[in-house]
Design a protein around this motif. Structure first.
Motif, PDB file in Angstrom:
ATOM      1  N   LYS A  54       0.860  -1.182   0.000  1.00 48.66           N
ATOM      2  CA  LYS A  54       0.000   0.000   0.000  1.00 48.66           C
ATOM      3  C   LYS A  54       0.898   1.235   0.000  1.00 48.66           C
ATOM      4  N   TYR A  55       0.550   2.189  -0.858  1.00 44.76           N
ATOM      5  CA  TYR A  55       1.290   3.443  -0.947  1.00 44.76           C
ATOM      6  C   TYR A  55       0.326   4.572  -0.652  1.00 44.76           C
ATOM      7  N   VAL A  56       0.823   5.578   0.067  1.00 46.93           N
ATOM      8  CA  VAL A  56      -0.030   6.679   0.506  1.00 46.93           C
ATOM      9  C   VAL A  56       0.594   7.998   0.093  1.00 46.93           C
ATOM     10  N   ALA A  57      -0.188   8.810  -0.597  1.00 46.41           N
ATOM     11  CA  ALA A  57       0.237  10.159  -0.970  1.00 46.41           C
ATOM     12  C   ALA A  57      -0.383  11.132   0.023  1.00 46.41           C
ATOM     13  N   SER A  58       0.450  11.843   0.743  1.00 47.42           N
ATOM     14  CA  SER A  58      -0.055  12.777   1.751  1.00 47.42           C
ATOM     15  C   SER A  58       0.984  13.844   2.056  1.00 47.42           C
ATOM     16  N   THR A  59       0.495  15.029   2.327  1.00 48.66           N
ATOM     17  CA  THR A  59       1.385  16.105   2.767  1.00 48.66           C
ATOM     18  C   THR A  59       1.391  16.240   4.287  1.00 48.66           C
ATOM     19  N   ASP A  78       5.912  15.872  -2.384  1.00 45.19           N
ATOM     20  CA  ASP A  78       6.313  16.767  -3.465  1.00 45.19           C
ATOM     21  C   ASP A  78       6.755  15.999  -4.710  1.00 45.19           C
ATOM     22  N   GLU A  79       6.757  14.668  -4.628  1.00 45.16           N
ATOM     23  CA  GLU A  79       7.208  13.850  -5.750  1.00 45.16           C
ATOM     24  C   GLU A  79       6.235  12.717  -6.050  1.00 45.16           C
ATOM     25  N   VAL A  80       4.935  12.922  -5.794  1.00 41.90           N
ATOM     26  CA  VAL A  80       3.966  11.844  -5.958  1.00 41.90           C
ATOM     27  C   VAL A  80       3.941  11.339  -7.394  1.00 41.90           C
ATOM     28  N   ALA A  81       3.868  12.223  -8.366  1.00 38.69           N
ATOM     29  CA  ALA A  81       3.803  11.798  -9.768  1.00 38.69           C
ATOM     30  C   ALA A  81       5.042  10.987 -10.141  1.00 38.69           C
ATOM     31  N   GLY A  82       6.215  11.430  -9.743  1.00 33.63           N
ATOM     32  CA  GLY A  82       7.444  10.703 -10.041  1.00 33.63           C
ATOM     33  C   GLY A  82       7.487   9.355  -9.348  1.00 33.63           C
ATOM     34  N   ALA A  83       7.031   9.304  -8.103  1.00 26.64           N
ATOM     35  CA  ALA A  83       7.019   8.041  -7.363  1.00 26.64           C
ATOM     36  C   ALA A  83       6.038   7.054  -7.994  1.00 26.64           C
ATOM     37  N   VAL A  84       4.868   7.535  -8.405  1.00 26.53           N
ATOM     38  CA  VAL A  84       3.884   6.664  -9.044  1.00 26.53           C
ATOM     39  C   VAL A  84       4.398   6.208 -10.407  1.00 26.53           C
ATOM     40  N   ASP A  85       5.033   7.100 -11.147  1.00 23.74           N
ATOM     41  CA  ASP A  85       5.603   6.725 -12.441  1.00 23.74           C
ATOM     42  C   ASP A  85       6.657   5.628 -12.256  1.00 23.74           C
ATOM     43  N   SER A 100     -10.022   8.506  -3.029  1.00 25.57           N
ATOM     44  CA  SER A 100      -8.896   9.423  -3.232  1.00 25.57           C
ATOM     45  C   SER A 100      -9.054  10.302  -4.483  1.00 25.57           C
ATOM     46  N   SER A 101     -10.191  10.985  -4.600  1.00 28.62           N
ATOM     47  CA  SER A 101     -10.485  11.759  -5.809  1.00 28.62           C
ATOM     48  C   SER A 101      -9.451  12.847  -6.088  1.00 28.62           C
ATOM     49  N   GLN A 102      -8.951  13.504  -5.075  1.00 27.45           N
ATOM     50  CA  GLN A 102      -7.935  14.541  -5.286  1.00 27.45           C
ATOM     51  C   GLN A 102      -6.651  13.932  -5.854  1.00 27.45           C
ATOM     52  N   LEU A 103      -6.254  12.794  -5.332  1.00 28.63           N
ATOM     53  CA  LEU A 103      -5.074  12.091  -5.840  1.00 28.63           C
ATOM     54  C   LEU A 103      -5.301  11.643  -7.284  1.00 28.63           C
ATOM     55  N   VAL A 104      -6.471  11.078  -7.570  1.00 32.40           N
ATOM     56  CA  VAL A 104      -6.771  10.626  -8.930  1.00 32.40           C
ATOM     57  C   VAL A 104      -6.732  11.801  -9.902  1.00 32.40           C
ATOM     58  N   ARG A 105      -7.312  12.916  -9.513  1.00 36.54           N
ATOM     59  CA  ARG A 105      -7.286  14.109 -10.378  1.00 36.54           C
ATOM     60  C   ARG A 105      -5.845  14.504 -10.691  1.00 36.54           C
ATOM     61  N   HIS A 106      -4.965  14.445  -9.703  1.00 37.37           N
ATOM     62  CA  HIS A 106      -3.546  14.764  -9.916  1.00 37.37           C
ATOM     63  C   HIS A 106      -2.905  13.755 -10.873  1.00 37.37           C
ATOM     64  N   LEU A 107      -3.183  12.472 -10.679  1.00 38.94           N
ATOM     65  CA  LEU A 107      -2.611  11.442 -11.544  1.00 38.94           C
ATOM     66  C   LEU A 107      -3.127  11.566 -12.978  1.00 38.94           C
ATOM     67  N   VAL A 108      -4.405  11.894 -13.135  1.00 41.58           N
ATOM     68  CA  VAL A 108      -4.961  12.096 -14.477  1.00 41.58           C
ATOM     69  C   VAL A 108      -4.266  13.274 -15.155  1.00 41.58           C
ATOM     70  N   SER A 109      -4.036  14.350 -14.397  1.00 38.82           N
ATOM     71  CA  SER A 109      -3.391  15.530 -14.983  1.00 38.82           C
ATOM     72  C   SER A 109      -1.964  15.238 -15.433  1.00 38.82           C
ATOM     73  N   LYS A 110      -1.327  14.234 -14.843  1.00 42.04           N
ATOM     74  CA  LYS A 110       0.038  13.843 -15.204  1.00 42.04           C
ATOM     75  C   LYS A 110       0.057  12.651 -16.170  1.00 42.04           C
ATOM     76  N   ASP A 111      -1.116  12.280 -16.681  1.00 41.08           N
ATOM     77  CA  ASP A 111      -1.261  11.168 -17.630  1.00 41.08           C
ATOM     78  C   ASP A 111      -0.741   9.853 -17.049  1.00 41.08           C
ATOM     79  N   LEU A 112      -1.068   9.588 -15.788  1.00 40.08           N
ATOM     80  CA  LEU A 112      -0.602   8.378 -15.115  1.00 40.08           C
ATOM     81  C   LEU A 112      -1.728   7.378 -14.845  1.00 40.08           C
ATOM     82  N   VAL A 113      -2.880   7.565 -15.483  1.00 39.66           N
ATOM     83  CA  VAL A 113      -3.992   6.632 -15.320  1.00 39.66           C
ATOM     84  C   VAL A 113      -4.222   5.931 -16.650  1.00 39.66           C
TER      85      VAL A 113
END
Length: 161
Positions: A54-59, A78-85, A100-113
């Motif tokens: 399990k991985y958790v993105a949180s500030t 500060d490196e969620v997109a890079g870590a997920v990539d 985790s809708s906020q996280l998903v929105r961030h991942l979609v914006s980075k083309d990671l879905v």
């Protein structure tokens, strides 16, 4: 009327869980999950949920918070997109995000879905949390599968084009 049709929805969730190498959560979702899953027994996915990666993105969470649920790792906020990539590039199965809708929105914006697995419940709210960023980018998807539960819930899978 209950919306959980266990025959249909447990099978759909199980199919996703069987292909998942890891789960990815945002802070609010993982806090809800750690309040329920570590002590659970007898549910169809208890072993997978509790022992899987399990991985958790949180500030705001710390690595100490990750001790609340076995095999949980805090991703650098500060490196969620890079870590997920990097996780996506590693050998293994799928990475699933639950809630985790906020996280998903961030991942979609980075083309990671790569795939969207949605359970659409017949409850018109007139609003809700967005998972697609309002950035003017057209994202096209291809329908992969749709199953209708006896309760009217649609279990839908789309792949990005």
């Amino acid at each position: 009327m209950p919306f959980f049709d266990s025959d249909t929805m447990v099978a759909a969730i199980g199919e996703g869980m069987n292909s998942a190498e890891a789960l990815l959560f945002g802070r609010r979702t993982v806090q809800a999950m750690t309040g329920a899953w570590p002590e659970r027994t007898g549910d169809p996915f208890t072993e997978q949920m509790n022992s899987g990666a399990k991985y958790v993105a949180s500030t705001s969470l710390t690595s100490d918070d990750m001790t609340l649920w076995e095999n949980s790792t805090l991703l650098p906020s500060d490196e969620v997109a890079g870590a997920v990539d990097a996780l996506r590039a590693a050998d293994g199965g799928d990475i699933q995000v639950w809630g985790s809708s906020q996280l998903v929105r961030h991942l979609v914006s980075k083309d990671l879905v790569d795939e969207y697995r949605l359970m659409i419940e017949p409850i018109p709210l007139g609003g809700g949390k967005r998972i697609i960023p309002d950035d003017g980018i057209a994202r096209t998807l291809t329908l992969q599968d749709v199953i209708q539960a006896s309760t009217g819930v649609l279990v839908v899978s789309y792949a990005k084009d």
